[in-house]
Scaffold this active site. Sequence first.
Site, PDB file in Angstrom:
ATOM      1  N   ASP A  68      -6.671   4.694   3.437  1.00  0.00           N
ATOM      2  CA  ASP A  68      -7.442   3.519   3.012  1.00  0.00           C
ATOM      3  C   ASP A  68      -8.128   2.814   4.181  1.00  0.00           C
ATOM      4  O   ASP A  68      -9.317   2.980   4.372  1.00  0.00           O
ATOM      5  CB  ASP A  68      -6.619   2.560   2.138  1.00  0.00           C
ATOM      6  CG  ASP A  68      -5.197   2.321   2.628  1.00  0.00           C
ATOM      7  OD1 ASP A  68      -4.873   2.657   3.780  1.00  0.00           O
ATOM      8  OD2 ASP A  68      -4.390   1.788   1.842  1.00  0.00           O
TER       9      ASP A  68
ATOM     10  N   HIS B 196       0.841  -1.204   0.000  1.00  0.00           N
ATOM     11  CA  HIS B 196       0.000   0.000   0.000  1.00  0.00           C
ATOM     12  C   HIS B 196       0.879   1.259   0.000  1.00  0.00           C
ATOM     13  O   HIS B 196       0.609   2.211  -0.731  1.00  0.00           O
ATOM     14  CB  HIS B 196      -0.924   0.005   1.217  1.00  0.00           C
ATOM     15  CG  HIS B 196      -1.980  -1.053   1.159  1.00  0.00           C
ATOM     16  ND1 HIS B 196      -3.321  -0.778   1.214  1.00  0.00           N
ATOM     17  CD2 HIS B 196      -1.889  -2.408   1.030  1.00  0.00           C
ATOM     18  CE1 HIS B 196      -4.003  -1.904   1.130  1.00  0.00           C
ATOM     19  NE2 HIS B 196      -3.156  -2.905   1.025  1.00  0.00           N
TER      20      HIS B 196
END
Length: 453
Positions: free
Chosen positions: A106, A9
Amino acid sequence: MYPWFAFGHITPFIHLSNKLAEKGHTISFIIPPITKSKVEHLNRFPNLITFYPITFPHVEGLPSGAETTRDVPFPLIPLIITAMDKTESQIEFLLRKLKPQFIFYDFSYWVSKLAHSLGIKSMHYSVVNPAATAYNASSATHHNLKGKKIITETDLMKPPPGFPDPSIHLHFHEARDHLMLRNVKPSEAIDLFDRLYMSLAECDVIGIKACREIDGIFVDFLEKDFRKPILLTGPLIPDPPSEPLEKKWVDFLGQFNPNSVIYCGFGSEVILTKSQFQELLLGLELSGFAFLASLRTPSGANSIEEALPDGFQERIGGRGVVYGGWIQQPQILNHPSIGCNVTHCGWGSLFEALGAKSKCELVLIPNRGDQIFNARILGKTFKAGIEVEKSEEEGLFTKESVLEAIKTVMDEENEVGKEVRANLAKLRQNILRNNFESSYIEDFINKLNTLMG
């Protein structure tokens, strides 16, 4: 930028930061301190992108120095979640100090409410395939709405109502793993899938590392489901690496004909069991092709050498290398001798292969999570790669199933292989056309400007 503490990520968030900084935007990147030192070299615009290291909160049970999912075994991931939840006061302090126009995040679902309270717009920026997001978030919604307290593997094997591609579904072993993933949570806190849903539902806008050419139907489904705008950044294919390939790999790969070597790369976080590690290598051996395998030491072994099948090194001689260290994957995929990529189906790795000059064929062995959906889209929806068959219950592949997949894509006379190669070539042509990447970034920035008024 405040991504989930996982390299899969953090890295794409940095790639996006570089693309935005290239257009003159200023980015503040919030990151744990040790991790900062590992990714600083990816910052191409240090005058515009500033890393802000935060104090990593103490969490009972986390090993000293652990900051990301790479640093801990799977059962300890809930403790990484706990640590991120404990950073809320630090994030608030930084937001008050930096006064950004947008915060991208996120899994830290609480960021949106914090941002709203400070007059800052929030974006859930997803670095995973929108098919996976649609499947998981909509499954969570569907089962929550039905009031199901106990969700079974059978529930997760079926796509949620209205899912746009019924050919994408989970096998039993994948649904079992998804159930484990769904229940990843610290003590009585919110599980991972519900965090995903809340993060998507409560942000101002959704951004996705995706392109319409591959993901259009899933983006439309999410837009309809969450009733808010979705902005696409394109796949964020990294710029070609400037560093030359290390001499040892130039020498090894240079011995072989164009398109004749298999590169097998399973990323930085996939650790196979010793038995699966051996089945994979035996499949590569049986193929008869030269190969370079970049794999982590399997569980149950102390070193790569110790884990090799009996007599393996003697049998393969100089036509195969198994390497356990960091490797220059983009440069290797661009080498003309590479003809096939056996991959764990991480989205970043797949796009490195799709963008490679070597035009290597794809053999797909997804490990877990969104990798499964990546494999299904390329293998089922686009029929541009071959997925290695696994047992339904345990999810185990064999040397024979690895061999069969490699033979299918590499045998010029194989009819299925012909179709797959043609489809992959067409897909490559579509996403490697001029201005493909830059047009997505420009559109993304224009829409952000509109949202900021």
